[in-house]
Design a protein around this motif. Sequence first.
Motif, mmCIF file in Angstrom:
data_model
loop_
_atom_site.group_PDB
_atom_site.id
_atom_site.type_symbol
_atom_site.label_atom_id
_atom_site.label_comp_id
_atom_site.label_asym_id
_atom_site.label_seq_id
_atom_site.Cartn_x
_atom_site.Cartn_y
_atom_site.Cartn_z
ATOM 1 N N ILE A 108 -88.702 -121.516 58.052
ATOM 2 C CA ILE A 108 -88.355 -121.758 56.655
ATOM 3 C C ILE A 108 -89.817 -121.273 56.245
ATOM 4 C CG2 ILE A 108 -88.196 -123.369 54.854
ATOM 5 C CD1 ILE A 108 -86.111 -124.901 56.371
ATOM 6 N N LEU A 109 -89.604 -120.515 55.116
ATOM 7 C CA LEU A 109 -90.997 -119.963 54.436
ATOM 8 C C LEU A 109 -90.693 -120.632 52.758
ATOM 9 C CD1 LEU A 109 -93.385 -118.350 53.422
ATOM 10 C CD2 LEU A 109 -91.756 -116.377 53.039
ATOM 11 N N GLY A 183 -80.482 -110.475 56.848
ATOM 12 C CA GLY A 183 -80.118 -111.802 57.464
ATOM 13 C C GLY A 183 -80.797 -112.999 57.155
ATOM 14 N N ILE A 184 -81.521 -112.894 55.799
ATOM 15 C CA ILE A 184 -82.213 -114.107 55.260
ATOM 16 C C ILE A 184 -81.497 -114.769 54.356
ATOM 17 C CG2 ILE A 184 -84.616 -114.669 54.415
ATOM 18 C CD1 ILE A 184 -85.593 -111.832 55.735
ATOM 19 N N SER A 185 -81.698 -116.249 54.447
ATOM 20 C CA SER A 185 -81.130 -116.897 53.251
ATOM 21 C C SER A 185 -82.182 -117.231 52.385
ATOM 22 C CB SER A 185 -80.487 -118.406 53.649
ATOM 23 O OG SER A 185 -79.499 -118.214 54.810
ATOM 24 N N TYR A 186 -81.864 -117.044 51.017
ATOM 25 C CA TYR A 186 -82.765 -117.256 49.866
ATOM 26 C C TYR A 186 -82.342 -118.164 48.883
ATOM 27 C CZ TYR A 186 -84.838 -116.102 45.311
ATOM 28 O OH TYR A 186 -85.428 -116.213 43.954
ATOM 29 N N THR A 187 -82.872 -119.026 48.280
ATOM 30 C CA THR A 187 -82.661 -119.866 46.997
ATOM 31 C C THR A 187 -83.910 -120.038 46.494
ATOM 32 O OG1 THR A 187 -82.940 -121.828 48.125
ATOM 33 C CG2 THR A 187 -80.600 -121.027 48.349
ATOM 34 N N PHE A 195 -86.944 -119.512 51.726
ATOM 35 C CA PHE A 195 -86.426 -118.554 52.621
ATOM 36 C C PHE A 195 -86.291 -118.923 53.923
ATOM 37 C CE2 PHE A 195 -88.874 -116.803 49.463
ATOM 38 C CZ PHE A 195 -88.343 -115.595 48.815
ATOM 39 N N SER A 196 -84.940 -118.751 54.731
ATOM 40 C CA SER A 196 -84.800 -119.269 56.208
ATOM 41 C C SER A 196 -84.140 -118.085 56.768
ATOM 42 C CB SER A 196 -84.020 -120.455 55.822
ATOM 43 O OG SER A 196 -82.743 -120.350 55.386
ATOM 44 N N GLY A 197 -84.475 -118.159 58.050
ATOM 45 C CA GLY A 197 -83.878 -117.410 59.246
ATOM 46 C C GLY A 197 -84.988 -116.925 60.090
ATOM 47 N N ILE A 198 -84.753 -115.622 60.563
ATOM 48 C CA ILE A 198 -85.607 -114.904 61.601
ATOM 49 C C ILE A 198 -86.324 -113.693 60.774
ATOM 50 C CG2 ILE A 198 -85.667 -113.942 63.763
ATOM 51 C CD1 ILE A 198 -83.396 -115.253 64.837
ATOM 52 N N PHE A 199 -87.476 -113.955 60.533
ATOM 53 C CA PHE A 199 -87.908 -112.791 59.788
ATOM 54 C C PHE A 199 -89.808 -112.934 59.880
ATOM 55 C CE2 PHE A 199 -87.227 -116.522 57.213
ATOM 56 C CZ PHE A 199 -88.683 -117.116 56.895
ATOM 57 N N ASN A 200 -90.262 -111.978 59.472
ATOM 58 C CA ASN A 200 -91.685 -111.886 59.070
ATOM 59 C C ASN A 200 -92.311 -112.246 57.913
ATOM 60 O OD1 ASN A 200 -94.480 -111.263 59.156
ATOM 61 N ND2 ASN A 200 -94.219 -109.210 59.583
ATOM 62 N N PRO A 201 -92.875 -113.553 57.701
ATOM 63 C CA PRO A 201 -93.089 -114.094 56.388
ATOM 64 C C PRO A 201 -94.122 -113.459 55.694
ATOM 65 C CG PRO A 201 -93.573 -115.728 58.490
ATOM 66 C CD PRO A 201 -93.271 -114.396 59.099
ATOM 67 N N SER A 202 -94.822 -112.520 56.092
ATOM 68 C CA SER A 202 -95.794 -111.417 55.263
ATOM 69 C C SER A 202 -95.127 -110.499 54.382
ATOM 70 C CB SER A 202 -96.919 -111.025 56.114
ATOM 71 O OG SER A 202 -96.208 -110.033 57.131
#
Length: 318
Positions: A108-109, A183-187, A195-202
């Motif tokens: 989660i970011l 494939g990232i969840s955003y609200t 933001f949540s999922g599998i991702f590169n935060p930067s």
Amino acid sequence: MWKYIGTKECNDFLLSLKLFNCKDEKKYIKTIYSISNNIKNNYKIYKIKKINDKYRTIYEPNSLLKNIQRQILINILNNKSISKYAKAYHKGISLKENAISHINKKTILKLDIKNFFENISFLDIYNSCFSIEYFPKSVGMLLTYLCTYNEHLPQGSPTSAYISNLVMKDFDEVLGTWCEERGISYTRYSDDMTFSGIFNPSEIIIKVRKLLYKLGLELNNDKIHIIKKSSCQIVTGIVVNEKIQVSSKYRKKIRQEIYYIKKFGILSHLEHSKYDIDRKEYLNSLYGRILYVLQINNADQEFNNYKKFIFNLKNKIS
């Protein structure tokens, strides 16, 4: 379509909006223009302390301006749609709705927009809410003045919250689509983005900075948080690791208060805890906190029992 509209037609348009109750048409028009031309004289300004010991400035409109703003909200702004990614300040949406999208995610970011309301400008508000597409220019400008303070969005006005969602609509749609493609969840809940999922935060941070820059907004660098699944993942106060639940600390505090009330009685508990409120006010507050826990998880039997206990105690005292 408004190219050849004159003063009389603009005034008739304002009358049709019925921004406040006044049968004298001349007085109505005069009052509207007087308030918009002297907007600072119609606000009370004060500061409230935040958890981090900093202060938030609140702009409270007087009763007449507040009533006018409510009519603008009900009759104009609420008719405009906002993004599905915006999870604050509109009917039928709650903190729970914001958290659901982020349950059981690897990472989660959390990002925060710096000085959110103060940096939403007069022009942003005019273009998003009252532009010439929908209103004669003079009417649109006047409505914008009625919803701003010193050419920014005042926190404390009835219209400000919904306006912020309208200003951010294109931002939300562009960012939300970009995230969905990956494939990232955003609200977004007001100034809090999750933001949540599998991702590169930067990669997300760079994208958000660029989109905010176009709006004259920027990230709060002190509030960038990356939370892995191995830690307690909290989104707008709600734990989302495996299921949505109010934090254990919040529930433990309520559990402790119920224990003391049952053991010592309500009056002794209040005296010992040094609460400077009467029994009814305290019980209403405690009941509200229990309802909040059940709003997030209505199957929690322990807190359903607390609800019944406090409800009966409230009735007994009444």
